[in-house]
Design an enzyme around this catalytic site. Structure first.
Site, PDB file in Angstrom:
ATOM      1  CG  ASN A 216      80.443   9.647  26.753  1.00  0.00           C
ATOM      2  OD1 ASN A 216      81.037   8.582  26.711  1.00  0.00           O
ATOM      3  ND2 ASN A 216      79.438   9.941  25.943  1.00  0.00           N
ATOM      4  CE  LYS A 295      91.758  26.947  18.912  1.00  0.00           C
ATOM      5  NZ  LYS A 295      93.164  27.058  19.257  1.00  0.00           N
ATOM      6  N   PRO A 313      68.899  12.525  18.454  1.00  0.00           N
ATOM      7  CG  PRO A 313      69.217  11.484  16.400  1.00  0.00           C
ATOM      8  CD  PRO A 313      69.652  12.666  17.217  1.00  0.00           C
ATOM      9  CB  ILE A 315      70.413   5.408  18.237  1.00  0.00           C
ATOM     10  CG1 ILE A 315      71.126   6.692  17.794  1.00  0.00           C
ATOM     11  CG2 ILE A 315      70.641   4.283  17.216  1.00  0.00           C
ATOM     12  CD1 ILE A 315      72.644   6.635  17.863  1.00  0.00           C
ATOM     13  CG  PHE A 333      74.127  -1.614  28.019  1.00  0.00           C
ATOM     14  CD1 PHE A 333      73.721  -2.570  27.103  1.00  0.00           C
ATOM     15  CD2 PHE A 333      75.123  -1.934  28.929  1.00  0.00           C
ATOM     16  CE1 PHE A 333      74.310  -3.827  27.078  1.00  0.00           C
ATOM     17  CE2 PHE A 333      75.724  -3.185  28.926  1.00  0.00           C
ATOM     18  CZ  PHE A 333      75.318  -4.134  27.998  1.00  0.00           C
ATOM     19  CE  LYS A 347      67.652   5.357  31.084  1.00  0.00           C
ATOM     20  NZ  LYS A 347      68.993   5.657  31.503  1.00  0.00           N
TER      21      LYS A 347
HETATM   22  O1  C5P Z   1      68.487   7.536  27.862  1.00  0.00           O
HETATM   23  P1  C5P Z   1      69.800   6.884  28.150  1.00  0.00           P
HETATM   24  O2  C5P Z   1      70.960   7.551  27.456  1.00  0.00           O
HETATM   25  O3  C5P Z   1      70.119   6.688  29.582  1.00  0.00           O
HETATM   26  O4  C5P Z   1      69.626   5.419  27.551  1.00  0.00           O
HETATM   27  C1  C5P Z   1      70.662   4.537  27.420  1.00  0.00           C
HETATM   28  C2  C5P Z   1      70.391   3.539  26.330  1.00  0.00           C
HETATM   29  O5  C5P Z   1      69.851   4.154  25.167  1.00  0.00           O
HETATM   30  C3  C5P Z   1      71.656   2.870  25.853  1.00  0.00           C
HETATM   31  O6  C5P Z   1      71.320   1.600  25.378  1.00  0.00           O
HETATM   32  C4  C5P Z   1      72.089   3.797  24.742  1.00  0.00           C
HETATM   33  O7  C5P Z   1      72.952   3.137  23.825  1.00  0.00           O
HETATM   34  C5  C5P Z   1      70.784   4.175  24.101  1.00  0.00           C
HETATM   35  N1  C5P Z   1      70.761   5.529  23.539  1.00  0.00           N
HETATM   36  C6  C5P Z   1      70.657   5.692  22.176  1.00  0.00           C
HETATM   37  N2  C5P Z   1      70.601   6.957  21.625  1.00  0.00           N
HETATM   38  C7  C5P Z   1      70.629   8.043  22.431  1.00  0.00           C
HETATM   39  C8  C5P Z   1      70.730   7.888  23.812  1.00  0.00           C
HETATM   40  C9  C5P Z   1      70.809   6.633  24.336  1.00  0.00           C
HETATM   41  O8  C5P Z   1      70.640   4.690  21.447  1.00  0.00           O
HETATM   42  N3  C5P Z   1      70.572   9.242  21.886  1.00  0.00           N
END
Ligand code: C5P
Length: 413
Positions: A216, A295, A313, A315, A333, A347
């Site tokens: 992204n 590839k 997962p 994190i 965030f 969230k």
């Molecule tokens: O669920 P969403 O992606 O919108 O949540 C954003 C927050 O969760 C951010 O702090 C991002 O770093 C964390 N996050 C994470 N692992 C993921 C998805 C999001 O730590 N797989």
């Protein structure tokens, strides 16, 4: 929206002692002035062998002082006057001889004299050593450095690398930009002194095959700014980052990863060692269920390959669910495209974290400025649009203010 430069209102005495690194001091003046400081240059006689006072005067916009017998000061007391209004004295370069003089409290030339005559409580002394590696390693120099540190000086560097003499080792003066960053950090309030911060930043890259993947537009800028701000505030900082093109902030320990699974693997053993976890990474929600060994080629059928996905997962949620004695205080965030508050509140609940920092995704990715909305149990608070480093410093202050005393675990243990 425009934030004042970081050294606005600071008046610095920049001392140059003799050494080839004096050429870097010209650039250093420009950096300090660009950062908002006013700079009064003081040079030893030896420094003037390496760079002229004319150059330093032109860059600082002030006449240079180099003798205690300079009659330009109406009271003829340059050694007193120069530090009375100063926020700090920075000696860069600090030669082996000058450090020895400082250690002894010598006062037979202007720069040593004003260092001795400065008010200890209001005018700190910082020195950036620059010398040959053997001179730096010599027990006499090390003894002198230990003495000036014991007397309250802050030593910046030196760095290791190529030396003007052709040798390689410790003793290079830090670069101008590094010294300027050190000065900026020096003046930041130490709100996170004794604390430790673990962070994630950047995007993740989920491989489809050896040459392609899903990622992204996260640049990592906000996360790196928070890491820098936390380090400036005195924290020990570990930054786990996906693929980004950003230099590591000074003093920050960096762990590079590529995929979400690698990020989780890097974060989990670190989490219990830190007081605070700030998840700024834009982690991919899904990864290809399998990554092809070779590839993937077009097969001529006109049909694209069928890709299956697995969910990554979370994190942040994983860390937030650790047992209380191993769980850092978590900040998440949220990059949203609309309905900021509602999504941020969701969230907060879903991930079980005490603070969510929300921003509009398209308005932040890759940009140097941003605006943030802090959402917690007590309500919402907006940090208006500003450059990401200023916002990061405000966020660090907000985190420090919310941190429960119970979280003051022995972070360095
Ligand atoms: O669920 P969403 O992606 O919108 O949540 C954003 C927050 O969760 C951010 O702090 C991002 O770093 C964390 N996050 C994470 N692992 C993921 C998805 C999001 O730590 N797989």
């Amino acid at each position: 929206m425009s934030t004042p430069p970081a050294l606005q209102g600071k008046h610095l005495v920049l001392g140059l002692s003799g050494g080839i690194a004096c050429y870097k001091s010209a650039e250093l003046v420009r950096e300090l002035v660009r950062a908002g400081a006013t700079v009064q240059v003081v040079m030893t006689e030896a420094a003037a062998q390496f760079i002229t006072p004319v150059t330093m005067q032109a860059l600082s916009g002030r006449p240079v002082f180099s003798s205690q017998w300079d009659a330009r000061q109406p009271n003829n007391m340059a050694h007193i006057d120069l530090t009375r209004e100063a926020s700090a004295v920075l000696v860069a370069p600090a030669s082996a001889d000058f450090i020895a003089r400082l250690a002894l409290g010598r006062a037979d030339e202007l720069l040593g004299l004003l260092c001795l005559a400065r008010p200890l409580q209001t005018c700190p002394l910082l020195v950036a050593p620059a010398m040959n590696r053997e001179m730096w390693a010599h027990p006499a120099t090390q003894r002198n450095v230990a003495q000036i540190v014991a007397d309250g000086a802050t030593v910046l560097g030196p760095a290791a690398g190529d030396q003007a003499c052709g040798e390689v080792g410790d003793g290079r003066m830090l670069e101008a930009t590094e010294l300027c960053d050190e000065m900026i950090a020096f003046f930041q309030p130490k709100r996170l002194a004794g604390r430790s911060v673990l962070m994630t930043a950047g995007p993740t890259f989920e491989a489809i095959d050896p040459v392609r993947g899903i990622t992204n537009h996260s640049s990592g800028k906000m996360g790196f700014a928070v890491a820098r701000a936390a380090a400036e505030a005195g924290a020990r900082v570990t930054l786990v980052t996906g693929p980004v093109h950003l230099p590591t902030p000074r003093g920050v320990r960096r762990i590079d990863v590529v995929s979400a699974l690698q990020m989780l693997d890097a974060v989990l053993p670190e989490a219990p060692q830190h007081d605070i976890f700030v998840a700024t990474a834009a982690v991919a929600d899904w990864r290809p269920a399998t990554s092809a060994e070779h590839k993937i080629k077009k097969d001529g059928s006109g049909r694209p390959p069928a890709l299956a996905f697995a969910e990554n997962p979370d994190i942040l949620a994983t860390v937030a669910r650790l047992p209380a004695d191993r769980r850092p205080w978590c900040v998440g965030f949220a990059a949203e495209s609309h309905d900021l508050v509602r999504h941020a509140r969701e969230k907060l609940e879903r991930k079980g974290v005490p603070l969510i920092v929300a921003n509009l995704g398209p308005a932040t990715f890759g940009r140097d400025d941003n605006s943030l909305l802090l959402v917690d149990a007590a309500g919402e608070r907006e940090l208006p649009r500003a450059d990401k480093l200023s916002l990061a410093r405000q966020l660090v202050a907000e985190i420090a203010a919310r941190l429960p005393p119970a979280q003051a675990r022995a972070s360095a243990a």
